[in-house]
Design a protein around this motif. Structure first.
Motif, PDB file in Angstrom:
ATOM      1  N   ARG A 158      86.919 -80.195  16.604  1.00 35.78           N
ATOM      2  CA  ARG A 158      86.185 -81.520  16.972  1.00 35.78           C
ATOM      3  C   ARG A 158      85.368 -80.898  17.688  1.00 35.78           C
ATOM      4  NH1 ARG A 158      89.256 -83.126  22.527  1.00 35.78           N
ATOM      5  NH2 ARG A 158      88.328 -85.348  23.326  1.00 35.78           N
ATOM      6  N   VAL A 159      83.850 -82.683  17.416  1.00 35.72           N
ATOM      7  CA  VAL A 159      82.725 -82.073  18.358  1.00 35.72           C
ATOM      8  C   VAL A 159      82.424 -83.065  19.799  1.00 35.72           C
ATOM      9  CG1 VAL A 159      80.459 -82.285  18.903  1.00 35.72           C
ATOM     10  CG2 VAL A 159      81.385 -80.679  16.678  1.00 35.72           C
ATOM     11  N   GLU A 160      82.533 -82.432  20.983  1.00 38.66           N
ATOM     12  CA  GLU A 160      82.928 -83.979  21.788  1.00 38.66           C
ATOM     13  C   GLU A 160      81.416 -83.235  22.990  1.00 38.66           C
ATOM     14  OE1 GLU A 160      85.236 -83.718  24.481  1.00 38.66           O
ATOM     15  OE2 GLU A 160      85.966 -81.344  24.729  1.00 38.66           O
ATOM     16  N   ALA A 161      80.433 -84.421  23.486  1.00 32.01           N
ATOM     17  CA  ALA A 161      79.524 -83.830  24.570  1.00 32.01           C
ATOM     18  C   ALA A 161      79.762 -83.707  25.570  1.00 32.01           C
ATOM     19  CB  ALA A 161      78.521 -85.110  24.486  1.00 32.01           C
ATOM     20  N   VAL A 162      79.941 -82.740  26.429  1.00 30.72           N
ATOM     21  CA  VAL A 162      80.660 -82.237  27.894  1.00 30.72           C
ATOM     22  C   VAL A 162      79.938 -82.441  29.319  1.00 30.72           C
ATOM     23  CG1 VAL A 162      82.444 -81.401  26.568  1.00 30.72           C
ATOM     24  CG2 VAL A 162      80.354 -80.156  27.177  1.00 30.72           C
ATOM     25  N   THR A 163      78.347 -83.027  29.057  1.00 26.57           N
ATOM     26  CA  THR A 163      77.657 -82.771  30.539  1.00 26.57           C
ATOM     27  C   THR A 163      76.615 -84.309  29.769  1.00 26.57           C
ATOM     28  OG1 THR A 163      75.890 -81.643  29.143  1.00 26.57           O
ATOM     29  CG2 THR A 163      77.613 -80.500  30.211  1.00 26.57           C
ATOM     30  N   PRO A 164      75.774 -84.987  30.766  1.00 29.14           N
ATOM     31  CA  PRO A 164      75.212 -85.824  30.423  1.00 29.14           C
ATOM     32  C   PRO A 164      73.640 -85.025  30.054  1.00 29.14           C
ATOM     33  CG  PRO A 164      76.159 -85.858  32.994  1.00 29.14           C
ATOM     34  CD  PRO A 164      75.842 -84.382  32.380  1.00 29.14           C
ATOM     35  N   PRO A 165      73.040 -85.745  29.665  1.00 26.58           N
ATOM     36  CA  PRO A 165      71.722 -85.940  28.915  1.00 26.58           C
ATOM     37  C   PRO A 165      70.624 -85.104  29.955  1.00 26.58           C
ATOM     38  CG  PRO A 165      72.230 -87.793  28.373  1.00 26.58           C
ATOM     39  CD  PRO A 165      73.117 -87.612  29.299  1.00 26.58           C
ATOM     40  N   VAL A 166      70.274 -84.334  29.150  1.00 25.59           N
ATOM     41  CA  VAL A 166      68.589 -83.977  29.684  1.00 25.59           C
ATOM     42  C   VAL A 166      67.572 -83.509  28.874  1.00 25.59           C
ATOM     43  CG1 VAL A 166      69.814 -82.526  31.311  1.00 25.59           C
ATOM     44  CG2 VAL A 166      69.257 -81.359  29.097  1.00 25.59           C
ATOM     45  N   PRO A 222      75.945 -84.860  16.237  1.00 29.65           N
ATOM     46  CA  PRO A 222      75.093 -85.855  16.364  1.00 29.65           C
ATOM     47  C   PRO A 222      74.358 -86.761  17.024  1.00 29.65           C
ATOM     48  CG  PRO A 222      76.820 -85.982  18.497  1.00 29.65           C
ATOM     49  CD  PRO A 222      76.656 -84.543  18.038  1.00 29.65           C
ATOM     50  N   THR A 223      73.231 -85.530  17.097  1.00 32.91           N
ATOM     51  CA  THR A 223      71.717 -85.749  17.536  1.00 32.91           C
ATOM     52  C   THR A 223      71.231 -84.944  16.722  1.00 32.91           C
ATOM     53  OG1 THR A 223      70.244 -85.969  19.364  1.00 32.91           O
ATOM     54  CG2 THR A 223      72.022 -84.094  19.486  1.00 32.91           C
ATOM     55  N   ASP A 224      70.279 -84.847  16.217  1.00 32.85           N
ATOM     56  CA  ASP A 224      69.290 -84.267  15.194  1.00 32.85           C
ATOM     57  C   ASP A 224      68.776 -82.745  15.701  1.00 32.85           C
ATOM     58  OD1 ASP A 224      69.451 -86.558  13.088  1.00 32.85           O
ATOM     59  OD2 ASP A 224      67.088 -87.085  13.794  1.00 32.85           O
ATOM     60  N   HIS A 225      68.677 -83.080  17.462  1.00 30.93           N
ATOM     61  CA  HIS A 225      67.478 -82.054  17.341  1.00 30.93           C
ATOM     62  C   HIS A 225      68.271 -80.615  18.392  1.00 30.93           C
ATOM     63  CE1 HIS A 225      64.478 -83.046  15.349  1.00 30.93           C
ATOM     64  NE2 HIS A 225      63.719 -84.210  16.794  1.00 30.93           N
ATOM     65  N   VAL A 226      68.772 -79.468  17.819  1.00 30.37           N
ATOM     66  CA  VAL A 226      69.789 -78.584  17.848  1.00 30.37           C
ATOM     67  C   VAL A 226      69.027 -77.699  18.567  1.00 30.37           C
ATOM     68  CG1 VAL A 226      71.728 -76.950  18.433  1.00 30.37           C
ATOM     69  CG2 VAL A 226      71.663 -79.527  16.368  1.00 30.37           C
ATOM     70  N   THR A 227      69.420 -77.347  19.858  1.00 34.79           N
ATOM     71  CA  THR A 227      68.684 -75.791  20.732  1.00 34.79           C
ATOM     72  C   THR A 227      68.702 -74.786  20.980  1.00 34.79           C
ATOM     73  OG1 THR A 227      69.056 -77.014  22.894  1.00 34.79           O
ATOM     74  CG2 THR A 227      67.227 -77.656  21.205  1.00 34.79           C
ATOM     75  N   SER A 228      70.379 -74.654  20.635  1.00 32.84           N
ATOM     76  CA  SER A 228      71.253 -73.234  20.976  1.00 32.84           C
ATOM     77  C   SER A 228      72.271 -73.187  21.244  1.00 32.84           C
ATOM     78  CB  SER A 228      70.529 -72.074  22.399  1.00 32.84           C
ATOM     79  OG  SER A 228      70.368 -71.120  22.292  1.00 32.84           O
ATOM     80  N   ALA A 281      68.047 -94.204  20.589  1.00 34.71           N
ATOM     81  CA  ALA A 281      68.986 -95.232  20.738  1.00 34.71           C
ATOM     82  C   ALA A 281      70.242 -95.390  20.399  1.00 34.71           C
ATOM     83  CB  ALA A 281      68.389 -96.922  20.357  1.00 34.71           C
ATOM     84  N   ALA A 282      69.622 -94.611  18.284  1.00 31.31           N
ATOM     85  CA  ALA A 282      70.640 -94.660  17.710  1.00 31.31           C
ATOM     86  C   ALA A 282      71.824 -93.265  17.780  1.00 31.31           C
ATOM     87  CB  ALA A 282      70.158 -94.276  16.552  1.00 31.31           C
ATOM     88  N   GLN A 283      71.059 -92.108  18.879  1.00 34.46           N
ATOM     89  CA  GLN A 283      71.512 -91.120  19.508  1.00 34.46           C
ATOM     90  C   GLN A 283      71.976 -90.802  20.732  1.00 34.46           C
ATOM     91  OE1 GLN A 283      69.846 -87.453  16.816  1.00 34.46           O
ATOM     92  NE2 GLN A 283      68.877 -89.343  15.547  1.00 34.46           N
ATOM     93  N   PRO A 284      72.202 -91.562  21.286  1.00 37.79           N
ATOM     94  CA  PRO A 284      72.477 -91.910  22.949  1.00 37.79           C
ATOM     95  C   PRO A 284      73.444 -90.052  23.654  1.00 37.79           C
ATOM     96  CG  PRO A 284      74.373 -93.073  21.973  1.00 37.79           C
ATOM     97  CD  PRO A 284      73.225 -92.500  20.323  1.00 37.79           C
TER      98      PRO A 284
END
Length: 314
Positions: free
Chosen positions: A4-12, A253-259, A285-288
């Protein structure tokens, strides 16, 4: 159990440098050019921010003994900062103390990734004034080792974009990424002396068909496998250094993974930082959720605790 993959913080804008504190059961990470250190405490759901003036902040490592004290990078400086209450937002107009400054002949350089080895000694690398591997200012950076007494030693030069770091369980191998080489590499190492030896390639991203995506930050699990963020591929790859092969992967669910780093009470959750940079309006827009921290569960593996810094503050 499925992954399972879930966002747990707001974007920076540019999330990086995740460090799981086993003492606090909290995740620390940075937003580099906003010069913010973030703290996410899953149990309480609290999310707080420390703003540090002075330059890009690229990593954060808690001090092993001093409460609410951290070693951070600020531009070309290694600095000690105190966050009075980590559960509350704060601003530091200048670091508490500058430990060391590096790369004096390349004033536009800055630190990038940094992490403590199993002995609690900080290793951190620099890079030139670019973040585009396809068009770097090559070989202007270095990799440094910070001893407990505050002495800084260059252990590797001619680095372009210094990135992911990890050590094998027997402490004899150091894993490393210079992003512009498009490789995951390994060195023999002597942690007591803080030195590196023979260098070899574990995985070549060009030969593996992943180019133009490139390796970024990484972590290691208890099986000795490396989990490497792949910027531009929306992936974290699990690479076995013994076979030199990708054994597993996680799609974000987003292209640019950093660490990446392992966290959670049992260190069986993978926390992944991401960024909005290099995404156009249509991609954003496609990767909110771009720029968020993601938590990955169900991987059936565990990580090792992140080491806090043993730097002497007295």
């Amino acid at each position: 159990m499925s992954v399972r993959v879930e966002a747990v913080t707001p974007p920076v804008a540019l999330g990086e440098g995740p460090h799981w504190s086993t003492k606090e059961q909290a995740l620390y990470y940075v937003d580099i050019f906003a010069q913010n250190v973030h703290r996410f405490h899953p149990a309480s759901g609290t999310h707080s921010t420390l703003h540090i003036e002075g330059g890009p902040v690229t990593f954060v490592v808690p001090h092993v003994d001093e409460l609410n004290t951290f070693v951070v990078s600020v531009g070309r400086d290694l600095a000690l900062v105190i966050w009075p209450d980590t559960a509350k937002d704060a601003t530091i107009t200048s670091p508490t103390a500058i430990i060391a400054s590096v790369d004096h002949t390349h004033e536009d350089n800055r630190f990038n990734d940094g992490k403590c080895d199993p002995l609690g000694r900080l290793w951190a690398g620099t890079m030139g004034n670019t973040d585009v591997p396809e068009n770097p200012l090559p070989y202007l950076g270095s990799l440094y080792h910070l001893a407990e007494d505050g002495k800084v030693t260059r252990v590797l030069d001619k680095v372009s974009i210094s990135n992911g770091l990890a050590w094998s369980e027997d402490r004899r191998t150091f894993y490393y990424v210079d992003t512009c080489e498009y490789k995951l590499e390994a060195f023999t190492c002597d942690l007591e002396k803080g030195t590196l030896g023979e260098r070899r390639t574990i995985y070549d991203y060009r030969a593996g068909g992943l180019y133009p995506a490139f390796p970024d930050g990484l972590t290691i699990d208890t099986q000795g496998r490396l989990w490497v963020a792949c910027f531009g591929a929306a992936k974290v790859h699990c690479i076995n250094p013994r076979s030199g092969k990708i054994e597993d992967s996680v799609t974000l669910p987003t292209d640019h993974v950093t660490s990446v780093t392992f966290g959670g009470r049992d260190l069986d959750e993978l926390y992944v930082t991401t960024t909005t940079k290099r995404l156009n309006k249509e991609q954003l827009a496609a990767q909110p959720s771009a720029g968020a921290v993601f938590r990955v569960t169900g991987l059936r593996t565990k990580g090792r605790p992140n080491a806090d810094c043993k730097f002497c503050t007295k």
